[in-house]
Enzyme design. Structure first.
Site, PDB file in Angstrom:
ATOM      1  N   ASN A  61       0.816  -1.117  -0.022  1.00 51.98           N
ATOM      2  CA  ASN A  61       0.100  -0.001   0.063  1.00 51.98           C
ATOM      3  C   ASN A  61       0.973   1.411  -0.062  1.00 51.98           C
ATOM      4  O   ASN A  61       1.919   1.208   0.666  1.00 51.98           O
ATOM      5  CB  ASN A  61      -1.201   0.069   1.017  1.00 51.98           C
ATOM      6  CG  ASN A  61      -0.399  -0.158   2.475  1.00 51.98           C
ATOM      7  OD1 ASN A  61       0.576  -1.033   2.550  1.00 51.98           O
ATOM      8  ND2 ASN A  61      -0.990   0.477   3.526  1.00 51.98           N
ATOM      9  N   GLU A  63       0.671   5.333   0.421  1.00 57.19           N
ATOM     10  CA  GLU A  63      -0.270   6.425   1.011  1.00 57.19           C
ATOM     11  C   GLU A  63      -0.077   7.459   0.455  1.00 57.19           C
ATOM     12  O   GLU A  63       1.008   7.811   0.292  1.00 57.19           O
ATOM     13  CB  GLU A  63      -0.758   6.262   2.493  1.00 57.19           C
ATOM     14  CG  GLU A  63      -1.137   4.822   2.992  1.00 57.19           C
ATOM     15  CD  GLU A  63      -1.458   4.609   4.332  1.00 57.19           C
ATOM     16  OE1 GLU A  63      -0.932   5.652   5.141  1.00 57.19           O
ATOM     17  OE2 GLU A  63      -2.138   3.834   5.004  1.00 57.19           O
ATOM     18  N   CYS A  72      -4.042   0.501  -2.316  1.00 58.00           N
ATOM     19  CA  CYS A  72      -3.989  -0.769  -1.660  1.00 58.00           C
ATOM     20  C   CYS A  72      -2.895  -1.528  -2.256  1.00 58.00           C
ATOM     21  O   CYS A  72      -2.460  -1.304  -3.453  1.00 58.00           O
ATOM     22  CB  CYS A  72      -4.976  -1.471  -1.680  1.00 58.00           C
ATOM     23  SG  CYS A  72      -6.654  -0.652  -0.869  1.00 58.00           S
ATOM     24  N   GLU A  74      -2.884  -4.718  -3.270  1.00 58.84           N
ATOM     25  CA  GLU A  74      -3.495  -5.486  -4.120  1.00 58.84           C
ATOM     26  C   GLU A  74      -3.350  -4.866  -5.561  1.00 58.84           C
ATOM     27  O   GLU A  74      -3.038  -5.307  -6.610  1.00 58.84           O
ATOM     28  CB  GLU A  74      -4.774  -6.093  -3.662  1.00 58.84           C
ATOM     29  CG  GLU A  74      -5.145  -6.830  -2.507  1.00 58.84           C
ATOM     30  CD  GLU A  74      -5.104  -5.954  -1.092  1.00 58.84           C
ATOM     31  OE1 GLU A  74      -4.852  -4.665  -1.119  1.00 58.84           O
ATOM     32  OE2 GLU A  74      -5.862  -6.477  -0.151  1.00 58.84           O
ATOM     33  N   CYS A 112     -10.223  -5.011   0.114  1.00 58.21           N
ATOM     34  CA  CYS A 112     -11.412  -4.156   0.073  1.00 58.21           C
ATOM     35  C   CYS A 112     -12.048  -4.408  -1.338  1.00 58.21           C
ATOM     36  O   CYS A 112     -11.874  -5.036  -2.277  1.00 58.21           O
ATOM     37  CB  CYS A 112     -10.836  -2.882   0.065  1.00 58.21           C
ATOM     38  SG  CYS A 112     -10.279  -1.911  -1.469  1.00 58.21           S
ATOM     39  N   CYS A 115     -10.483  -3.360  -4.456  1.00 58.15           N
ATOM     40  CA  CYS A 115      -9.483  -4.291  -4.888  1.00 58.15           C
ATOM     41  C   CYS A 115     -10.173  -5.686  -5.368  1.00 58.15           C
ATOM     42  O   CYS A 115      -9.486  -6.141  -6.412  1.00 58.15           O
ATOM     43  CB  CYS A 115      -8.479  -4.531  -3.827  1.00 58.15           C
ATOM     44  SG  CYS A 115      -7.444  -3.245  -3.633  1.00 58.15           S
TER      45      CYS A 115
HETATM   46  N1  THU Z   1      -5.409  -1.597   2.603  1.00 58.80           N
HETATM   47  C1  THU Z   1      -4.749  -2.380   1.698  1.00 58.80           C
HETATM   48  O1  THU Z   1      -3.586  -2.054   1.161  1.00 58.80           O
HETATM   49  N2  THU Z   1      -5.183  -3.480   1.347  1.00 58.80           N
HETATM   50  C2  THU Z   1      -6.421  -3.996   1.983  1.00 58.80           C
HETATM   51  O2  THU Z   1      -6.853  -5.222   1.557  1.00 58.80           O
HETATM   52  C3  THU Z   1      -7.067  -3.269   2.925  1.00 58.80           C
HETATM   53  C4  THU Z   1      -6.534  -1.871   3.213  1.00 58.80           C
HETATM   54  C5  THU Z   1      -4.410  -0.275   2.860  1.00 58.80           C
HETATM   55  C6  THU Z   1      -5.125   0.825   2.475  1.00 58.80           C
HETATM   56  C7  THU Z   1      -4.434   1.710   3.613  1.00 58.80           C
HETATM   57  O3  THU Z   1      -3.352   2.301   3.049  1.00 58.80           O
HETATM   58  C8  THU Z   1      -4.152   1.094   4.728  1.00 58.80           C
HETATM   59  O4  THU Z   1      -4.305  -0.364   4.389  1.00 58.80           O
HETATM   60  C9  THU Z   1      -5.513   1.148   5.922  1.00 58.80           C
HETATM   61  O5  THU Z   1      -6.790   0.988   5.449  1.00 58.80           O
END
Ligand code: THU
Length: 157
Positions: A61, A63, A72, A74, A112, A115
């Protein structure tokens, strides 16, 4: 009126019960967590995708101060995989996470909705099921396909 139920098939396994290629993918996802950029949530997610050309592609991920601009793990991995190897089919994806306490999550995290939808497209293009491996320190879930993670999915083709 008909009442219907959708069932999600999945296995709960220990790490030792995985086969060698599943273990490899899990380790790649775990390594990818450490490359995550998550200064805001402090929740580090890693994904590893096995392709039918033998490559394993990872993502984490990423940000951003403008929160919705982050992506994310994925989708980072999936978009990288398909933009680098557009001809390759996805075979499996493993997803691992390190929580805000700095430890691997005990309970697996699952992708999520956005994704799942993005991964479904690549599964459809791949014309085979893409195994989904969700990694926790206490248990691992294995689902037979992306489609099984997204009942009633939107898919135009
Ligand atoms: N996140 C992912 O990378 N994958 C997931 O399946 C769920 C959430 C990340 C998004 C954000 O950067 C952090 O996790 C907190 O939600």
């Amino acid at each position: 009126m008909k009442e219907k139920e959708l069932v999600i098939p999945m296995l709960e396994l220990s790490y030792d019960e995985l086969n060698d290629s599943q273990k490899h993918l899990v380790e790649k996802a775990r390594e990818a967590c450490r490359r995550s950029y998550a200064p805001y949530s402090k929740f580090h997610v890693g994904a590893a995708i096995a392709l039918d050309n033998g490559e394993t592609v990872t993502g984490s991920n990423q940000e951003n101060a403008a929160y919705p601009s982050g992506t994310c793990a994925e989708r980072t991995a999936a978009y990288y995989a398909h933009s680098t190897y557009p001809e390759a089919r996805f075979k499996a994806i493993a997803i691992a996470a390190i929580g805000t306490d700095g430890r691997e999550v005990a309970e697996p995290v699952s992708p999520c909705g956005a994704c799942r939808q993005a991964l479904l497209e690549y599964e459809t293009l791949s014309r085979n099921n893409v195994e989904v491996i969700l990694v926790g320190s206490q248990k691992i879930y294995v689902l037979p396909s992306v489609r099984s993670t997204l009942p009633l999915a939107f898919c135009e083709f």
